[in-house]
Design an enzyme around this catalytic site. Structure first.
Site, PDB file in Angstrom:
ATOM      1  N   HIS A 171      -4.045  -4.332  -8.752  1.00  0.00           N
ATOM      2  CA  HIS A 171      -3.610  -4.662  -7.529  1.00  0.00           C
ATOM      3  C   HIS A 171      -2.655  -5.996  -7.917  1.00  0.00           C
ATOM      4  CE1 HIS A 171      -6.126  -2.595  -4.664  1.00  0.00           C
ATOM      5  NE2 HIS A 171      -6.922  -2.263  -5.607  1.00  0.00           N
ATOM      6  N   ASP A 382       3.898 -11.517  -6.509  1.00  0.00           N
ATOM      7  CA  ASP A 382       2.816 -10.917  -5.534  1.00  0.00           C
ATOM      8  C   ASP A 382       2.935  -9.415  -6.111  1.00  0.00           C
ATOM      9  OD1 ASP A 382       0.968 -10.658  -3.671  1.00  0.00           O
ATOM     10  OD2 ASP A 382       1.851 -11.528  -2.214  1.00  0.00           O
TER      11      ASP A 382
HETATM   12  P1  ADQ Z   1      -3.802 -10.478  -1.434  1.00  0.00           P
HETATM   13  O1  ADQ Z   1      -3.184 -11.327  -2.481  1.00  0.00           O
HETATM   14  O2  ADQ Z   1      -5.063 -10.808  -0.631  1.00  0.00           O
HETATM   15  O3  ADQ Z   1      -4.186  -8.870  -2.209  1.00  0.00           O
HETATM   16  P2  ADQ Z   1      -2.206  -9.452   0.522  1.00  0.00           P
HETATM   17  O4  ADQ Z   1      -1.468  -8.208   0.118  1.00  0.00           O
HETATM   18  O5  ADQ Z   1      -1.030 -10.110   1.428  1.00  0.00           O
HETATM   19  O6  ADQ Z   1      -2.510 -10.431  -0.509  1.00  0.00           O
HETATM   20  O7  ADQ Z   1      -3.436  -8.978   1.695  1.00  0.00           O
HETATM   21  C1  ADQ Z   1      -3.816  -9.938   2.407  1.00  0.00           C
HETATM   22  C2  ADQ Z   1      -4.742  -9.326   3.423  1.00  0.00           C
HETATM   23  O8  ADQ Z   1      -5.316 -10.341   4.282  1.00  0.00           O
HETATM   24  C3  ADQ Z   1      -3.802  -8.863   4.550  1.00  0.00           C
HETATM   25  O9  ADQ Z   1      -4.255  -7.604   4.893  1.00  0.00           O
HETATM   26  C4  ADQ Z   1      -3.807  -9.574   5.725  1.00  0.00           C
HETATM   27  O10 ADQ Z   1      -3.703  -8.959   6.750  1.00  0.00           O
HETATM   28  C5  ADQ Z   1      -5.110 -10.392   5.551  1.00  0.00           C
HETATM   29  N1  ADQ Z   1      -4.857 -11.777   6.000  1.00  0.00           N
HETATM   30  C6  ADQ Z   1      -4.095 -12.480   5.676  1.00  0.00           C
HETATM   31  N2  ADQ Z   1      -4.194 -13.532   6.284  1.00  0.00           N
HETATM   32  C7  ADQ Z   1      -4.927 -13.496   7.257  1.00  0.00           C
HETATM   33  C8  ADQ Z   1      -5.620 -14.326   8.174  1.00  0.00           C
HETATM   34  N3  ADQ Z   1      -5.222 -15.695   8.548  1.00  0.00           N
HETATM   35  N4  ADQ Z   1      -6.541 -13.896   8.857  1.00  0.00           N
HETATM   36  C9  ADQ Z   1      -7.036 -12.800   8.836  1.00  0.00           C
HETATM   37  N5  ADQ Z   1      -6.577 -11.664   7.929  1.00  0.00           N
HETATM   38  C10 ADQ Z   1      -5.462 -12.157   7.090  1.00  0.00           C
HETATM   39  C11 ADQ Z   1      -3.958  -8.534  -3.300  1.00  0.00           C
HETATM   40  C12 ADQ Z   1      -2.709  -8.752  -4.213  1.00  0.00           C
HETATM   41  C13 ADQ Z   1      -1.621  -8.220  -3.334  1.00  0.00           C
HETATM   42  C14 ADQ Z   1      -1.578  -6.686  -3.140  1.00  0.00           C
HETATM   43  C15 ADQ Z   1      -2.966  -6.540  -2.388  1.00  0.00           C
HETATM   44  C16 ADQ Z   1      -3.470  -4.940  -2.258  1.00  0.00           C
HETATM   45  O11 ADQ Z   1      -2.643 -10.086  -4.468  1.00  0.00           O
HETATM   46  O12 ADQ Z   1      -0.299  -8.278  -4.174  1.00  0.00           O
HETATM   47  O13 ADQ Z   1      -0.851  -6.376  -2.288  1.00  0.00           O
HETATM   48  O14 ADQ Z   1      -4.049  -7.109  -3.142  1.00  0.00           O
HETATM   49  O15 ADQ Z   1      -3.058  -4.373  -3.159  1.00  0.00           O
END
Ligand code: ADQ
Length: 488
Positions: A171, A382
């Protein structure tokens, strides 16, 4: 022979347990793209999910059985917990995974703590996962391992003599050779990764980085045209491909239109008047570039005084790893910057930065996605960044602007519609904010259409299907019945 069922293996199970009053245990189910996407696959084939329950202490046997059977029944597939002690969590999760692999893979070499105590515990916990797989699955099952915390599972399975067909999806980004080569256990790690049957990366760049490390450090060349490459090692062969992860587009679009979201949207709009709203949503993490983003917002207010009073920046941060010093320091840096900007520019009736340090409900999140004219998503690095995709899918009015870091994996797919920025270039980010602020409606619609179309076509179901199909195609196994996710 055929794959009997699919087994997902990740650090965390899709539920967490918590001890509440009087020694009682309760389970909370996790949401998120992976859980949504894997649900139909696992249900369809009486699948299993193996992972840690997320509690420092394990429930007693009776409570554990009760929780697991109830949750398994609700989810429609079996949950198998791996028991990890709190000392192991310290060294395998916080230590090796998050003080070494996470910063290294995000190009933050200076944040790495190459403590030699960590690696043994990382190996030991990966072995525990392999043992759980060996115990609860058979040779005909397909084992799909998730993420950098479990690089060694395929290797450990072979060590304990368990023959399984395995796939692995990373990921995070995969770092360039110059960075990967700093890892003290680089040979062991790379050799172990090559013991999976299929390896999936988020972007072409990550796959290229990986293949270069393999070529340079282990002298194996990849062959094949198109997305899927093949590497033949001394132990067997492995296929390597790019599978950009995505979201359930239709679900976001549908939920964003519900009355509940509309009601919250009206409240947000009422509270912020007719200001153009800019949104940032992130987990608390130094890779997400939150301080740089705040500096860019300060720069835009300094450079373009006519934006003062006409725009507000809403930054939502979800607490994460808050006990770790680096994360505490980041939190303080963010809070100091928010204070500085508001102190310098706030006026009666106008606060430039709204900062929330807590998770928000899904309804609120969708309402913010809809309410904000601009999404400012500027990670320094990311794997993908799902927030960028969620923002566009929820933008059913089609008039939002996505400003996206060129170092997010999502930029590879979304570069046509987004305003791409280098998050280290504060002035450029600030100019892009101004460009988004002044953009004509026609251009906004045109750009958002391209973004939405691309995410719609390559949604999370497409991701699961293409990964599993590639596994089937490159194995000797032919599925008895179709176990792919039905496309909605
Ligand atoms: P993350 O680093 O966690 O994931 P991201 O892909 O942005 O990053 O996902 C975050 C998730 O958390 C999103 O689904 C979002 O809706 C949720 N979220 C964020 N802020 C929130 C809030 N305040 N309240 C509720 N929900 C919230 C890791 C990798 C990423 C990759 C993903 C999936 O670091 O690069 O995209 O896995 O592979």
């Amino acid at each position: 022979m055929s794959f009997k069922s699919v087994v997902v293996v990740s650090n965390r199970l899709p539920i967490t347990v918590e001890k509440v009053e009087k020694g009682q245990w309760v389970a909370h189910s996790s949401s998120g793209g992976l859980v949504t996407a894997m649900g139909p696959v696992l249900r369809n084939r009486r699948g299993k999910w193996i992972g840690w329950l997320g509690a420092q202490e394990m429930p007693d046997d009776a409570s554990l059985n009760n929780i697991l059977s109830k949750s398994s029944e609700e989810l429609g597939y079996t949950l198998i917990p791996v028991d990890i002690t709190s000392e192991e969590i310290e060294k395998y999760y916080y230590g090796f995974s998050n003080e070494i692999l996470w910063p290294l893979f995000h190009d933050f070499l200076s944040n790495c703590n190459f403590d030699p105590q960590y690696v043994n515990v990382y190996r030991k916990v990966n072995r525990k996962f392999a043992q759980a797989i060996a115990e609860h699955t058979g040779e005909a099952d397909y084992i799909w391992v998730q993420d950098y915390l479990l690089f060694l599972v395929a290797h450990e399975l072979k060590e304990i003599g368990a023959q399984r067909q395995t796939g692995f999806f990373l990921h995070t980004p995969f770092p360039p050779l110059d960075i990967f080569i700093k890892l003290p256990w680089r040979f062991e790690m790379l050799e172990a990764i090559l013991e999976y049957d299929l390896l999936g990366f988020q972007t072409e760049r990550d796959k290229r980085n990986f293949l270069r490390c393999v070529r340079h450090l282990l002298k194996f060349n990849a062959t094949g045209r198109g997305n899927i490459k093949k590497i033949v090692t001394k132990k067997g062969e492995v296929h390597v491909g790019t599978f950009p992860i995505s979201i359930d587009f239709r679900e976001f679009a549908k939920s964003a239109a519900t009355e509940e979201v509309m009601e919250t949207l009206r409240i947000i709009r009422r509270n912020h008047g007719n200001k153009q709203l800019i949104l940032g949503v992130d987990r608390l993490d130094y890779t997400k570039g939150i301080p740089n983003r705040l500096r860019a917002f300060a720069d835009v207010l300094a450079r373009y005084p006519k934006m003062r009073g006409k725009t507000e920046f809403i930054q939502i941060v979800v607490p994460s790893r808050v006990d770790v010093d680096t994360y505490q320091a980041l939190k303080q840096e963010i809070e100091a910057l928010v204070g500085e900007i508001n102190g310098l520019y706030a006026e009666e009736g106008w606060t430039p930065v709204y900062y929330m340090f807590h998770p928000v409900s899904r309804t609120e999140l969708l309402a913010y996605y809809r309410a904000c004219e601009i999404a400012l998503i500027t990670p320094l690095k990311d794997g993908m960044n799902l927030v960028a995709k969620e923002y566009c899918a929820s933008n059913i009015d089609g008039n939002g602007v996505l400003i996206l870091s060129e170092f997010a994996g999502a930029a590879a797919e979304l570069h046509n519609g987004a305003l791409l920025v280098n998050p280290y270039h504060i002035e450029h980010v600030s100019q892009s904010i101004y460009q988004a602020f002044s953009m004509e409606l026609d251009e906004k619609r045109e750009r958002m259409k391209k973004l939405r179309r691309s995410i719609y076509k390559n949604d999370i179901f497409h991701w699961v299907n293409s990964f599993v199909r590639t596994s089937v195609k490159n194995s000797n196994n032919v599925p008895e019945v179709d176990f792919f996710v039905p496309m909605p």
